[in-house]
Scaffold this motif. Structure first.
Motif, PDB file in Angstrom:
ATOM      1  N   LEU A  26      77.375 -13.709   0.557  1.00 42.84           N
ATOM      2  CA  LEU A  26      77.087 -12.632   1.496  1.00 42.84           C
ATOM      3  C   LEU A  26      76.721 -13.102   2.903  1.00 42.84           C
ATOM      4  O   LEU A  26      76.951 -12.383   3.868  1.00 42.84           O
ATOM      5  CB  LEU A  26      75.890 -11.800   0.994  1.00 42.84           C
ATOM      6  CG  LEU A  26      76.039 -11.057  -0.317  1.00 42.84           C
ATOM      7  CD1 LEU A  26      74.689 -10.521  -0.760  1.00 42.84           C
ATOM      8  CD2 LEU A  26      77.042  -9.927  -0.153  1.00 42.84           C
ATOM      9  N   ALA A  27      76.101 -14.270   2.996  1.00 45.14           N
ATOM     10  CA  ALA A  27      75.494 -14.628   4.274  1.00 45.14           C
ATOM     11  C   ALA A  27      75.622 -16.109   4.598  1.00 45.14           C
ATOM     12  O   ALA A  27      74.730 -16.689   5.214  1.00 45.14           O
ATOM     13  CB  ALA A  27      74.023 -14.217   4.255  1.00 45.14           C
ATOM     14  N   LEU A 131      69.218  -8.347  -2.465  1.00 44.08           N
ATOM     15  CA  LEU A 131      69.719  -9.298  -1.470  1.00 44.08           C
ATOM     16  C   LEU A 131      70.679  -8.658  -0.475  1.00 44.08           C
ATOM     17  O   LEU A 131      70.729  -9.080   0.686  1.00 44.08           O
ATOM     18  CB  LEU A 131      70.344 -10.510  -2.152  1.00 44.08           C
ATOM     19  CG  LEU A 131      69.339 -11.390  -2.908  1.00 44.08           C
ATOM     20  CD1 LEU A 131      70.045 -12.582  -3.524  1.00 44.08           C
ATOM     21  CD2 LEU A 131      68.193 -11.830  -2.007  1.00 44.08           C
ATOM     22  N   LEU A 132      71.419  -7.648  -0.903  1.00 40.16           N
ATOM     23  CA  LEU A 132      72.249  -6.908   0.057  1.00 40.16           C
ATOM     24  C   LEU A 132      71.376  -6.287   1.144  1.00 40.16           C
ATOM     25  O   LEU A 132      71.695  -6.364   2.335  1.00 40.16           O
ATOM     26  CB  LEU A 132      73.068  -5.829  -0.653  1.00 40.16           C
ATOM     27  CG  LEU A 132      74.330  -6.290  -1.354  1.00 40.16           C
ATOM     28  CD1 LEU A 132      74.884  -5.188  -2.255  1.00 40.16           C
ATOM     29  CD2 LEU A 132      75.381  -6.716  -0.342  1.00 40.16           C
ATOM     30  N   ARG A 139      70.662  -9.374   9.406  1.00 42.20           N
ATOM     31  CA  ARG A 139      71.731  -9.140  10.389  1.00 42.20           C
ATOM     32  C   ARG A 139      71.254  -8.190  11.487  1.00 42.20           C
ATOM     33  O   ARG A 139      71.531  -8.399  12.657  1.00 42.20           O
ATOM     34  CB  ARG A 139      72.973  -8.606   9.713  1.00 42.20           C
ATOM     35  CG  ARG A 139      73.701  -9.648   8.874  1.00 42.20           C
ATOM     36  CD  ARG A 139      75.096  -9.194   8.486  1.00 42.20           C
ATOM     37  NE  ARG A 139      75.669 -10.061   7.490  1.00 42.20           N
ATOM     38  CZ  ARG A 139      76.121 -11.283   7.706  1.00 42.20           C
ATOM     39  NH1 ARG A 139      76.064 -11.794   8.917  1.00 42.20           N
ATOM     40  NH2 ARG A 139      76.633 -11.997   6.730  1.00 42.20           N
ATOM     41  N   ASP A 140      70.543  -7.136  11.093  1.00 43.95           N
ATOM     42  CA  ASP A 140      70.027  -6.190  12.074  1.00 43.95           C
ATOM     43  C   ASP A 140      69.046  -6.860  13.041  1.00 43.95           C
ATOM     44  O   ASP A 140      69.017  -6.545  14.220  1.00 43.95           O
ATOM     45  CB  ASP A 140      69.328  -5.012  11.392  1.00 43.95           C
ATOM     46  CG  ASP A 140      70.294  -4.045  10.749  1.00 43.95           C
ATOM     47  OD1 ASP A 140      71.511  -4.122  11.007  1.00 43.95           O
ATOM     48  OD2 ASP A 140      69.839  -3.189   9.955  1.00 43.95           O
ATOM     49  N   ALA A 141      68.254  -7.802  12.522  1.00 41.38           N
ATOM     50  CA  ALA A 141      67.271  -8.487  13.354  1.00 41.38           C
ATOM     51  C   ALA A 141      67.952  -9.367  14.408  1.00 41.38           C
ATOM     52  O   ALA A 141      67.373  -9.623  15.464  1.00 41.38           O
ATOM     53  CB  ALA A 141      66.359  -9.334  12.486  1.00 41.38           C
TER      54      ALA A 141
END
Length: 142
Positions: A26-27, A131-132, A139-141
Motif C-alpha cells: 500500500l505504501a 492500515l488502509l 498521505r493526507d498529512a
C-alpha cells in the motif's frame, strides 16, 4: 532515504508479517516497512503466508527478526500490533512515533485447518482495514 517504519509483535510470525506485507503493497512510496518481534519465532506462520497469498501479497520470503536488529539506523515509526509488544516495547528515541493497534493472535486459533484459516482471514482483513486508514492519514498529512 525513506523513513523506516517497524511493525512489532511478540513472535513476528503472523500479525506483524501480514502488516508488513500490506504496508509494502500500500505504501512502499511512503516508508520502508519492516517487521520484528520481541521474541521472534523460527519461521513465518504458514497460514499467514497462505491467507496473504489469497489476496495477492507474497510474504513467503519473509523471515522472523528481533527488534534489536533495527537499532542500527533511525526508526521513524513503530506500530505495535499486539498488547504484549506494546507493553514491552524497548525505549525508543523521543522523535520516534508510536502507534498501537491490538489484534488477537491468529496462531492461537484452535480447530481444523479450515477453522484456523477463518481466524487468520479475519485478522488479515482487520489489519487491512486499519492500515488502509493509517496510510490514508499519512498521505493526507503530506
Amino acid at each position: 532515504m525513506q523513513p523506516r517504519l517497524i511493525i512489532l509483535c511478540t513472535g513476528n510470525s503472523c500479525r506483524s508479517q501480514m502488516a508488513e506485507g500490506f504496508l509494502r503493497e500500500l505504501a512502499d512510496d511512503l516508508f520502508n516497512a519492516q517487521s520484528a518481534g520481541m521474541n521472534p519465532a523460527a519461521e513465518v506462520h504458514p497460514l499467514a503466508v497462505k491467507v496473504m497469498s489469497e489476496i495477492g501479497i507474497d510474504i513467503s520470503g519473509n523471515t522472523c527478526k528481533h527488534i534489536n536488529a533495527f537499532f542500527d539506523e533511525p526508526i521513524d515509526t513503530v506500530i505495535t500490533v499486539c498488547d504484549h509488544a506494546d507493553q514491552s516495547c524497548p525505549t525508543l528515541p523521543a522523535a520516534t512515533k508510536r502507534h498501537h493497534f491490538s489484534f488477537p493472535d491468529p496462531a492461537a486459533a484452535e480447530g481444523t485447518e479450515d477453522e484456523k484459516l477463518v481466524v487468520f482471514r479475519q485478522i488479515r482483513d482487520d489489519i487491512s482495514r486499519i492500515l488502509l486508514a493509517y496510510v490514508a492519514g499519512r498521505r493526507d498529512a503530506l
